[in-house]
Design a protein around this motif. Structure first.
Motif, mmCIF file in Angstrom:
data_model
loop_
_atom_site.group_PDB
_atom_site.id
_atom_site.type_symbol
_atom_site.label_atom_id
_atom_site.label_comp_id
_atom_site.label_asym_id
_atom_site.label_seq_id
_atom_site.Cartn_x
_atom_site.Cartn_y
_atom_site.Cartn_z
ATOM 1 N N VAL A 273 0.836 -1.206 0.000
ATOM 2 C CA VAL A 273 0.000 0.000 0.000
ATOM 3 C C VAL A 273 0.869 1.254 0.000
ATOM 4 C CG1 VAL A 273 -1.731 1.307 1.297
ATOM 5 C CG2 VAL A 273 -1.982 -1.164 1.016
ATOM 6 N N LEU A 274 1.986 1.224 0.724
ATOM 7 C CA LEU A 274 2.915 2.359 0.642
ATOM 8 C C LEU A 274 3.333 2.589 -0.812
ATOM 9 C CD1 LEU A 274 5.371 1.972 3.679
ATOM 10 C CD2 LEU A 274 3.515 3.631 3.426
ATOM 11 N N ASP A 275 3.644 1.509 -1.512
ATOM 12 C CA ASP A 275 4.022 1.625 -2.926
ATOM 13 C C ASP A 275 2.862 2.166 -3.765
ATOM 14 O OD1 ASP A 275 6.666 0.754 -2.720
ATOM 15 O OD2 ASP A 275 6.097 -1.352 -2.849
ATOM 16 N N GLU A 276 1.672 1.605 -3.557
ATOM 17 C CA GLU A 276 0.498 2.024 -4.339
ATOM 18 C C GLU A 276 0.205 3.505 -4.164
ATOM 19 O OE1 GLU A 276 -2.604 -0.437 -2.911
ATOM 20 O OE2 GLU A 276 -1.853 -2.275 -3.848
ATOM 21 N N GLN A 277 0.410 4.001 -2.950
ATOM 22 C CA GLN A 277 0.091 5.393 -2.657
ATOM 23 C C GLN A 277 1.261 6.346 -2.932
ATOM 24 O OE1 GLN A 277 -3.075 6.295 -1.796
ATOM 25 N NE2 GLN A 277 -3.494 4.127 -2.198
ATOM 26 N N GLY A 278 2.363 5.806 -3.447
ATOM 27 C CA GLY A 278 3.518 6.649 -3.735
ATOM 28 C C GLY A 278 4.226 7.167 -2.499
ATOM 29 N N LEU A 279 4.145 6.404 -1.416
ATOM 30 C CA LEU A 279 4.692 6.843 -0.135
ATOM 31 C C LEU A 279 6.016 6.174 0.228
ATOM 32 C CD1 LEU A 279 1.369 6.708 1.930
ATOM 33 C CD2 LEU A 279 2.547 8.791 1.167
ATOM 34 N N ARG A 280 6.355 5.093 -0.448
ATOM 35 C CA ARG A 280 7.476 4.270 0.012
ATOM 36 C C ARG A 280 8.801 5.019 0.034
ATOM 37 N NH1 ARG A 280 8.689 -1.383 0.073
ATOM 38 N NH2 ARG A 280 10.361 -1.589 1.598
ATOM 39 N N ASP A 281 9.039 5.837 -0.977
ATOM 40 C CA ASP A 281 10.332 6.517 -1.074
ATOM 41 C C ASP A 281 10.494 7.647 -0.074
ATOM 42 O OD1 ASP A 281 11.107 4.835 -3.092
ATOM 43 O OD2 ASP A 281 10.514 6.193 -4.703
ATOM 44 N N ASN A 282 9.436 7.959 0.658
ATOM 45 C CA ASN A 282 9.551 8.984 1.693
ATOM 46 C C ASN A 282 9.034 8.463 3.035
ATOM 47 O OD1 ASN A 282 10.388 11.740 2.259
ATOM 48 N ND2 ASN A 282 8.244 12.105 2.770
ATOM 49 N N THR A 283 9.170 7.146 3.253
ATOM 50 C CA THR A 283 8.706 6.561 4.504
ATOM 51 C C THR A 283 9.791 5.682 5.114
ATOM 52 O OG1 THR A 283 6.396 6.579 3.763
ATOM 53 C CG2 THR A 283 6.947 5.119 5.592
ATOM 54 N N VAL A 284 10.162 5.996 6.332
ATOM 55 C CA VAL A 284 11.048 5.132 7.117
ATOM 56 C C VAL A 284 10.211 3.955 7.614
ATOM 57 C CG1 VAL A 284 12.477 4.960 9.194
ATOM 58 C CG2 VAL A 284 12.490 7.071 7.820
ATOM 59 N N VAL A 285 10.687 2.744 7.392
ATOM 60 C CA VAL A 285 9.976 1.544 7.823
ATOM 61 C C VAL A 285 10.826 0.825 8.870
ATOM 62 C CG1 VAL A 285 8.936 -0.648 7.151
ATOM 63 C CG2 VAL A 285 8.840 1.317 5.587
ATOM 64 N N ILE A 286 10.211 0.542 10.000
ATOM 65 C CA ILE A 286 10.900 -0.136 11.108
ATOM 66 C C ILE A 286 10.108 -1.384 11.471
ATOM 67 C CG2 ILE A 286 11.742 0.080 13.484
ATOM 68 C CD1 ILE A 286 11.663 3.152 13.051
ATOM 69 N N PHE A 287 10.798 -2.502 11.619
ATOM 70 C CA PHE A 287 10.148 -3.727 12.090
ATOM 71 C C PHE A 287 10.893 -4.236 13.316
ATOM 72 C CE2 PHE A 287 9.377 -8.189 12.603
ATOM 73 C CZ PHE A 287 8.036 -8.327 12.306
ATOM 74 N N THR A 288 10.107 -4.616 14.349
ATOM 75 C CA THR A 288 10.729 -5.142 15.561
ATOM 76 C C THR A 288 9.706 -5.959 16.342
ATOM 77 O OG1 THR A 288 12.126 -4.534 17.453
ATOM 78 C CG2 THR A 288 10.198 -3.130 17.019
ATOM 79 N N SER A 289 10.076 -6.378 17.532
ATOM 80 C CA SER A 289 9.181 -7.081 18.449
ATOM 81 C C SER A 289 9.446 -6.603 19.859
ATOM 82 C CB SER A 289 9.408 -8.596 18.354
ATOM 83 O OG SER A 289 8.504 -9.303 19.188
ATOM 84 N N ASP A 290 8.490 -6.845 20.761
ATOM 85 C CA ASP A 290 8.692 -6.401 22.139
ATOM 86 C C ASP A 290 9.678 -7.291 22.884
ATOM 87 O OD1 ASP A 290 6.873 -8.511 22.110
ATOM 88 O OD2 ASP A 290 5.443 -7.579 23.485
#
Length: 483
Positions: A273-290
């Motif tokens: 969806v980030l790609d579809e909305q043209g947001l990916r190139d200006n979005t920091v993406v973080i993945f983690t767990s508690d």
């Protein structure tokens, strides 16, 4: 990036990296996480600041140790006047939104977020705080945890936990498809792969014939247990119900792997969806767990343990335009709030006990400093710490002998080097991080003092039938087509 970046923070619950293909272990298929790691920075030795949900998440929000905030167990709040990363990013002009679990306890169910897209999955009161088990009652246990890890209770099906994650995910996708023009921070927090290991059938069947390595149990394993280990063997009921047979171990690992892939697919849909909305190139993406999950390692289950399977977490940060990298220097989830505030250019109102990882994300060397995890609450009720620096790791439960492991030569944490004269300086240095850096007697008193106070409030709230559980402000009459 030519403008203030958006931030998408994705959190899984109880996800040990030792089961993830993306973290170098060919077990759970996590292609989306692997793709994120290939374009971002993966921290291969990331730790939880506390191996239990509420304290870990208090550290994630504030950048402070649980012994600083007094958030010791799953029935503890922390002060609303402590700034969180959501406060700092709000003040930097971000729209701060939470979808999913954050397990806030107490009256403040936002802690700096502008709004939540759904309620929490767990209670907001102090009810999940417990004293020690009655030593005179051999049948006493906190919860009947062991059955969640037995094969007859694991398999294909549907659960409240899956229902919650479906709602969390739908709300997050809905938000991204109608994202604001200004910068946003969207935190999406799933409750899986936390047990119960009830799995959508298609995911369960994917692992029907999977090669799932089972833990190794030395013949003298029970003799190697620390006081901390023995306390939780009783707390979980593992002294009465075994989870060590191959059928149970295979089932729990199959369930975990399947749910980890389920969460990975959710991550993939968010990125699509980030790609579809043209947001990916200006979005920091973080993945983690508690925090992680023992999954039968050392004959243990759940979290709370300070061993690697419980204390280690995945951490991947993708900043568009920065070079991919893999960083082995130990870091902490405690570092994430300072990193987010640094990204937003915010000056801290009080020093955080984590450090900003932004220089390392830009390619600068990351100093090797002691990384600390702590657990003092239910089941043990005394100060307990882990310190990792370089190859060495110490586990210390106040009043008991420490454990010292070299993770390069002994990744399974079987060879306790504490008391070995050849590493006495290393042992003394790591122990001093704990004894010089923390008031152990004060922590021990506070754990018990808080418990008595919370029990009074719990009783009164039950009598008054009051609760703080978050209610979504939603006007259905204004949704969809009304004109």
């Amino acid at each position: 990036m030519t403008q203030t970046p958006n931030i998408l923070l994705v959190i899984a619950d109880q996800m040990t990296p030792f089961m993830l293909e993306a973290c170098g272990y060919p077990i759970a298929r996590t292609r989306n996480l692997a793709a994120l790691a290939a374009r971002g920075v993966q921290f291969t030795n990331a730790y939880t600041p506390s191996p239990i949900c509420v304290p870990a998440r208090s550290c994630l929000m504030t950048g402070l140790h649980t012994s600083t905030t007094g958030c010791y167990d799953n029935g503890d709040p922390y002060h609303s006047f402590i700034p969180t990363f959501a406060h700092y990013l709000t003040n930097a002009g971000y729209e701060t939104i939470l979808s999913g679990k954050m397990h806030f306890v107490g009256a403040d169910q936002l802690h700096g977020f502008k709004r939540r897209l759904n309620t929490d999955i767990y209670p907001s009161g102090f009810i999940w705080s417990y004293p020690l088990l009655d030593p005179d009652d051999p049948e006493a246990k906190a919860f009947d945890f062991a059955p969640q890890y037995q094969a007859q209770n694991i398999g294909a099906g549907w659960s409240l936990e899956l229902q919650y994650d479906e709602e969390t995910h739908f709300r997050a996708l809905e938000y991204l498809r109608h994202a604001p023009d200004g910068p946003f921070l969207l935190t999406v927090s799933y409750t899986n792969p936390h047990p119960p290991y009830i799995v959508p059938r298609k995911y369960w069947e994917m692992y029907k014939d999977a090669d799932l390595p089972l833990p190794h149990y030395p013949d003298d394993m029970d003799d190697r247990y620390s006081d901390f280990d023995r306390a939780f063997i009783r707390w979980y009921g593992l002294d009465r119900k075994s989870i060590r047979n191959p059928d149970d171990l295979m089932a729990m690992r199959r369930g975990f792997a399947a749910l980890a892939q389920y969460v990975d697919d959710k991550l993939g849909e968010l990125l699509e969806v980030l790609d579809e909305q043209g947001l990916r190139d200006n979005t920091v993406v973080i993945f983690t767990s508690d925090h992680g999950e023992m999954l039968g390692e050392k004959g243990l289950i759940q979290k709370r343990s300070l061993y690697e399977w419980s204390a280690r977490i995945p951490l991947i940060i993708d900043i568009p335009g920065t070079a991919p990298a893999s960083i082995d220097t130990p870091v902490s989830l405690l570092d994430l709030p300072a990193t987010l505030a640094d990204m937003a250019g915010q000056t801290l109102a009080r020093p955080m006990e984590g450090r900003s990882l932004l220089p390392a994300l830009r390619g600068e060397p990351l100093p090797d400093v002691p990384v600390i995890s702590e657990y003092h609450g239910e089941g043990i009720m005394r100060p307990s710490f882990m310190v990792r620096q370089g190859a060495w790791k110490m586990i210390y439960c106040h009043g008991s002998a420490p454990q010292l492991f070299n993770l390069e030569t002994d990744p399974g944490e079987w060879d306790n080097r504490a008391g070995d004269a050849s590493v006495a300086k290393i042992e003394a240095a790591l122990l001093s991080v704990i004894t010089d850096g923390f008031d152990l007697e004060a922590i021990g008193r506070d754990v018990w003092d808080r418990l008595a106070q919370k029990q009074v409030v719990n009783a009164a709230m039950a009598a008054n039938e009051t609760a703080w559980d978050y209610v979504v402000d939603q006007d259905a009459a204004r949704q969809y087509v009304r004109k």
